[in-house]
Write a protein that holds these residues in place. Structure first.
Motif, PDB file in Angstrom:
ATOM      1  N   LEU A   6       0.832  -1.202   0.000  1.00 45.57           N
ATOM      2  CA  LEU A   6       0.000   0.000   0.000  1.00 45.57           C
ATOM      3  C   LEU A   6       0.870   1.256   0.000  1.00 45.57           C
ATOM      4  O   LEU A   6       0.612   2.203  -0.752  1.00 45.57           O
ATOM      5  CB  LEU A   6      -0.948   0.002   1.200  1.00 45.57           C
ATOM      6  CG  LEU A   6      -1.939   1.150   1.265  1.00 45.57           C
ATOM      7  CD1 LEU A   6      -2.847   1.176   0.031  1.00 45.57           C
ATOM      8  CD2 LEU A   6      -2.772   1.060   2.522  1.00 45.57           C
ATOM      9  N   ASP A   7       1.925   1.261   0.814  1.00 43.21           N
ATOM     10  CA  ASP A   7       2.845   2.403   0.850  1.00 43.21           C
ATOM     11  C   ASP A   7       3.541   2.574  -0.498  1.00 43.21           C
ATOM     12  O   ASP A   7       3.703   3.700  -0.984  1.00 43.21           O
ATOM     13  CB  ASP A   7       3.892   2.215   1.955  1.00 43.21           C
ATOM     14  CG  ASP A   7       3.304   2.366   3.353  1.00 43.21           C
ATOM     15  OD1 ASP A   7       2.172   2.915   3.470  1.00 43.21           O
ATOM     16  OD2 ASP A   7       3.967   1.935   4.327  1.00 43.21           O
ATOM     17  N   LEU A   8       3.949   1.469  -1.095  1.00 38.77           N
ATOM     18  CA  LEU A   8       4.625   1.511  -2.396  1.00 38.77           C
ATOM     19  C   LEU A   8       3.676   2.057  -3.472  1.00 38.77           C
ATOM     20  O   LEU A   8       4.057   2.917  -4.269  1.00 38.77           O
ATOM     21  CB  LEU A   8       5.122   0.109  -2.785  1.00 38.77           C
ATOM     22  CG  LEU A   8       5.897   0.006  -4.096  1.00 38.77           C
ATOM     23  CD1 LEU A   8       7.135   0.883  -4.055  1.00 38.77           C
ATOM     24  CD2 LEU A   8       6.272  -1.431  -4.382  1.00 38.77           C
ATOM     25  N   LEU A   9       2.429   1.583  -3.471  1.00 41.27           N
ATOM     26  CA  LEU A   9       1.440   2.077  -4.435  1.00 41.27           C
ATOM     27  C   LEU A   9       1.131   3.558  -4.209  1.00 41.27           C
ATOM     28  O   LEU A   9       0.954   4.319  -5.161  1.00 41.27           O
ATOM     29  CB  LEU A   9       0.156   1.245  -4.355  1.00 41.27           C
ATOM     30  CG  LEU A   9       0.250  -0.185  -4.897  1.00 41.27           C
ATOM     31  CD1 LEU A   9      -1.049  -0.940  -4.605  1.00 41.27           C
ATOM     32  CD2 LEU A   9       0.550  -0.192  -6.372  1.00 41.27           C
ATOM     33  N   THR A  10       1.105   3.977  -2.952  1.00 39.89           N
ATOM     34  CA  THR A  10       0.885   5.390  -2.633  1.00 39.89           C
ATOM     35  C   THR A  10       2.029   6.242  -3.174  1.00 39.89           C
ATOM     36  O   THR A  10       1.800   7.317  -3.765  1.00 39.89           O
ATOM     37  CB  THR A  10       0.735   5.584  -1.113  1.00 39.89           C
ATOM     38  OG1 THR A  10      -0.358   4.781  -0.644  1.00 39.89           O
ATOM     39  CG2 THR A  10       0.455   7.026  -0.757  1.00 39.89           C
ATOM     40  N   GLU A  11       3.259   5.774  -3.004  1.00 34.71           N
ATOM     41  CA  GLU A  11       4.430   6.510  -3.518  1.00 34.71           C
ATOM     42  C   GLU A  11       4.411   6.557  -5.045  1.00 34.71           C
ATOM     43  O   GLU A  11       4.719   7.592  -5.651  1.00 34.71           O
ATOM     44  CB  GLU A  11       5.730   5.867  -3.025  1.00 34.71           C
ATOM     45  CG  GLU A  11       6.012   6.092  -1.560  1.00 34.71           C
ATOM     46  CD  GLU A  11       6.164   7.561  -1.222  1.00 34.71           C
ATOM     47  OE1 GLU A  11       6.854   8.302  -1.973  1.00 34.71           O
ATOM     48  OE2 GLU A  11       5.574   7.989  -0.209  1.00 34.71           O
ATOM     49  N   ILE A  12       4.043   5.439  -5.672  1.00 30.48           N
ATOM     50  CA  ILE A  12       3.955   5.408  -7.139  1.00 30.48           C
ATOM     51  C   ILE A  12       2.895   6.395  -7.611  1.00 30.48           C
ATOM     52  O   ILE A  12       3.095   7.137  -8.576  1.00 30.48           O
ATOM     53  CB  ILE A  12       3.653   3.978  -7.642  1.00 30.48           C
ATOM     54  CG1 ILE A  12       4.863   3.073  -7.405  1.00 30.48           C
ATOM     55  CG2 ILE A  12       3.284   3.981  -9.119  1.00 30.48           C
ATOM     56  CD1 ILE A  12       4.592   1.594  -7.698  1.00 30.48           C
ATOM     57  N   ASN A  13       1.762   6.433  -6.919  1.00 30.95           N
ATOM     58  CA  ASN A  13       0.675   7.356  -7.269  1.00 30.95           C
ATOM     59  C   ASN A  13       1.143   8.808  -7.153  1.00 30.95           C
ATOM     60  O   ASN A  13       0.881   9.629  -8.032  1.00 30.95           O
ATOM     61  CB  ASN A  13      -0.534   7.092  -6.376  1.00 30.95           C
ATOM     62  CG  ASN A  13      -1.759   7.846  -6.826  1.00 30.95           C
ATOM     63  OD1 ASN A  13      -1.912   8.133  -8.002  1.00 30.95           O
ATOM     64  ND2 ASN A  13      -2.639   8.173  -5.891  1.00 30.95           N
ATOM     65  N   LYS A  14       1.853   9.129  -6.063  1.00 29.29           N
ATOM     66  CA  LYS A  14       2.381  10.490  -5.889  1.00 29.29           C
ATOM     67  C   LYS A  14       3.360  10.831  -7.008  1.00 29.29           C
ATOM     68  O   LYS A  14       3.347  11.940  -7.558  1.00 29.29           O
ATOM     69  CB  LYS A  14       3.081  10.628  -4.532  1.00 29.29           C
ATOM     70  CG  LYS A  14       2.148  10.686  -3.356  1.00 29.29           C
ATOM     71  CD  LYS A  14       2.951  10.800  -2.054  1.00 29.29           C
ATOM     72  CE  LYS A  14       2.055  10.736  -0.831  1.00 29.29           C
ATOM     73  NZ  LYS A  14       2.832  10.769   0.421  1.00 29.29           N
ATOM     74  N   GLY A  15       4.221   9.863  -7.344  1.00 29.82           N
ATOM     75  CA  GLY A  15       5.199  10.087  -8.424  1.00 29.82           C
ATOM     76  C   GLY A  15       4.519  10.318  -9.758  1.00 29.82           C
ATOM     77  O   GLY A  15       4.930  11.187 -10.543  1.00 29.82           O
ATOM     78  N   MET A  16       3.466   9.561 -10.038  1.00 35.87           N
ATOM     79  CA  MET A  16       2.741   9.724 -11.298  1.00 35.87           C
ATOM     80  C   MET A  16       2.038  11.075 -11.352  1.00 35.87           C
ATOM     81  O   MET A  16       2.035  11.735 -12.396  1.00 35.87           O
ATOM     82  CB  MET A  16       1.742   8.578 -11.492  1.00 35.87           C
ATOM     83  CG  MET A  16       2.418   7.248 -11.786  1.00 35.87           C
ATOM     84  SD  MET A  16       1.254   5.913 -12.039  1.00 35.87           S
ATOM     85  CE  MET A  16       0.562   6.379 -13.603  1.00 35.87           C
ATOM     86  N   LYS A  17       1.463  11.509 -10.232  1.00 33.27           N
ATOM     87  CA  LYS A  17       0.808  12.822 -10.201  1.00 33.27           C
ATOM     88  C   LYS A  17       1.829  13.940 -10.408  1.00 33.27           C
ATOM     89  O   LYS A  17       1.572  14.911 -11.120  1.00 33.27           O
ATOM     90  CB  LYS A  17       0.058  13.012  -8.888  1.00 33.27           C
ATOM     91  CG  LYS A  17      -1.222  12.210  -8.821  1.00 33.27           C
ATOM     92  CD  LYS A  17      -1.983  12.463  -7.539  1.00 33.27           C
ATOM     93  CE  LYS A  17      -3.266  11.641  -7.532  1.00 33.27           C
ATOM     94  NZ  LYS A  17      -4.065  11.843  -6.342  1.00 33.27           N
ATOM     95  N   SER A  18       2.993  13.763  -9.801  1.00 33.49           N
ATOM     96  CA  SER A  18       4.058  14.747  -9.975  1.00 33.49           C
ATOM     97  C   SER A  18       4.513  14.783 -11.438  1.00 33.49           C
ATOM     98  O   SER A  18       4.729  15.855 -12.011  1.00 33.49           O
ATOM     99  CB  SER A  18       5.233  14.404  -9.057  1.00 33.49           C
ATOM    100  OG  SER A  18       6.304  15.276  -9.296  1.00 33.49           O
ATOM    101  N   MET A  19       4.627  13.610 -12.045  1.00 33.71           N
ATOM    102  CA  MET A  19       5.048  13.524 -13.435  1.00 33.71           C
ATOM    103  C   MET A  19       3.982  14.147 -14.349  1.00 33.71           C
ATOM    104  O   MET A  19       4.311  14.853 -15.291  1.00 33.71           O
ATOM    105  CB  MET A  19       5.286  12.057 -13.833  1.00 33.71           C
ATOM    106  CG  MET A  19       6.090  11.929 -15.091  1.00 33.71           C
ATOM    107  SD  MET A  19       6.793  10.291 -15.425  1.00 33.71           S
ATOM    108  CE  MET A  19       5.622   9.154 -14.826  1.00 33.71           C
TER     109      MET A  19
END
Length: 82
Positions: A6-19
């Motif tokens: 869940l933490d990893l998916l949250t970080e990926i989601n934040k990274g995608m939004k930033s991108m």
């Protein structure tokens, strides 16, 4: 383990939004640059059109004057020969 995923998916989601935000900013910046370039090119094109137009007007003026001079010379020449 579920927490780590869940933490990893949250970080990926934040990274995608930033991108996505970065891509949107880049798109806006490129659009502005192309608009600026297009405006400059239109200005340059307009200058060439004005230059050509004034050249055409000057050329018409000169051709007209030469034609009138030729006509006057012809008339004078014919008067003198009579």
């Amino acid at each position: 383990m579920d927490k780590q995923i869940l933490d990893l998916l949250t970080e990926i989601n934040k990274g995608m939004k930033s991108m996505q935000s970065d891509i949107h900013s880049l798109k806006s910046e490129m659009h502005n640059r192309f608009d600026t370039i297009e405006t400059k090119l239109e200005g340059v094109g307009g200058q060439f059109e004005l230059t050509n137009e004034s050249g055409i007007n000057e050329m018409d003026f000169i051709v007209d004057k030469v034609n009138k001079m030729e006509k006057e010379l012809y008339i004078l020449k014919n008067k003198n020969s009579n």
